[in-house]
Design an enzyme around this catalytic site. Structure first.
Site, PDB file in Angstrom:
ATOM      1  N   ASP A  62       0.745  -1.248  -0.085  1.00 30.46           N
ATOM      2  CA  ASP A  62      -0.021  -0.118  -0.043  1.00 30.46           C
ATOM      3  C   ASP A  62       1.074   1.316   0.003  1.00 30.46           C
ATOM      4  O   ASP A  62       1.572   1.366   1.023  1.00 30.46           O
ATOM      5  CB  ASP A  62      -0.909   0.064   1.285  1.00 30.46           C
ATOM      6  CG  ASP A  62      -1.656   1.264   1.477  1.00 30.46           C
ATOM      7  OD1 ASP A  62      -1.761   2.065   0.337  1.00 30.46           O
ATOM      8  OD2 ASP A  62      -2.548   1.353   2.134  1.00 30.46           O
ATOM      9  N   TYR A 155      -5.890  18.122  -7.284  1.00 30.32           N
ATOM     10  CA  TYR A 155      -5.189  17.207  -8.308  1.00 30.32           C
ATOM     11  C   TYR A 155      -4.170  17.961  -8.583  1.00 30.32           C
ATOM     12  O   TYR A 155      -2.839  17.608  -8.905  1.00 30.32           O
ATOM     13  CB  TYR A 155      -6.263  17.007  -9.255  1.00 30.32           C
ATOM     14  CG  TYR A 155      -5.300  16.140 -10.477  1.00 30.32           C
ATOM     15  CD1 TYR A 155      -5.058  14.622 -10.153  1.00 30.32           C
ATOM     16  CD2 TYR A 155      -5.093  16.807 -11.549  1.00 30.32           C
ATOM     17  CE1 TYR A 155      -4.361  14.056 -11.246  1.00 30.32           C
ATOM     18  CE2 TYR A 155      -4.614  15.847 -12.516  1.00 30.32           C
ATOM     19  CZ  TYR A 155      -4.357  14.604 -12.295  1.00 30.32           C
ATOM     20  OH  TYR A 155      -3.589  13.928 -13.366  1.00 30.32           O
TER      21      TYR A 155
END
Length: 235
Positions: A62, A155
């Site tokens: 992860d 973003y």
């Protein structure tokens, strides 16, 4: 471009861009340690790739978890004795909400998915490469990082920060022979993007295979003089 006898870690290997990059690295002769998150059937997944026999290892990690990321570098060193290249492909997009209406959790989610993963991956790579005084790290940003536009605060900020992170890595890596570069793709022509934008004009979209070719170049010795570069790909 040849990656013969090189060991390369690829994060986000099962995402929209990942399979094309894995295949390109295998074809170039690399041993690939492919990081993934979630359930994947290893044998079935390996069967998708030419040249995967003995050249492709699938490792669960992860990239948002600080304790999980080093497993990728550890696998490369323990199984193959070296780590030559590291590609940070993990990332994702969410947007459309103006700053005044944007929840902090949404903003931070973009930082986590795009910036935190690049930082943790790059740090693990740097630490593994430093003793051998050799290596190449490549991050993935976006053309959207070059200019802020309405509805893309999280973003754009995250991807812009990836560029500065990469430049810092290049400066700090120079004394150790570690190169760092970042690619800035435009819209990537993936099934997910096609499904999300069925009516879009795809004339300027960039194929995953074209991005993969650039990544292989940046990993290879042909790019040994290239570091700290931000390279746009596509329109």
């Amino acid at each position: 471009m040849s990656l013969q006898e090189q060991v390369v870690v690829i994060t986000g290997s099962t995402g929209g861009l990942g399979p094309a990059v894995v295949q390109a690295c295998l074809r170039a002769g690399a041993v690939v340690v492919a990081g993934h998150r979630g359930h994947v059937a290893p044998d079935e997944w390996r069967s998708r790739f030419e040249g995967a026999d003995g050249q492709l290892a699938l490792v669960s990690a992860d990239l948002t978890d600080e304790t999980s990321v080093p497993a990728l570098a550890d696998h490369a060193i323990q199984q193959y004795g070296r780590l030559d290249g590291w590609l940070n492909l993990v990332g994702g997009y969410a947007g459309g909400t103006p700053v005044a209406d944007l929840e902090l959790a949404e903003f931070e989610a973009m930082l986590t998915l795009n910036l935190r993963t690049a930082f943790l991956g790059s740090r693990a790579a740097f630490r593994a490469m430093q003793p051998r005084r050799r290596g190449s790290i490549v991050n993935v940003s976006s053309l959207g990082a070059l200019r802020g536009t309405a509805g893309h605060a999280g973003y754009a900020a995250a991807k812009a920060a990836v560029i500065r992170l990469t430049e810092t890595l290049a400066a700090e890596g120079a004394p150790y022979g570690i190169r760092a570069n970042v690619v800035l793709p435009g819209m990537i022509d993936t099934p997910a993007n096609r499904a999300a934008m069925p009516g879009a004009d795809r004339a300027t979209w960039v194929a995953p295979e074209d991005i993969a070719a650039v990544l292989v170049f940046l990993l290879s010795d042909a790019a040994r003089a290239v570091s700290g570069t931000s390279l746009p790909i596509g329109g």
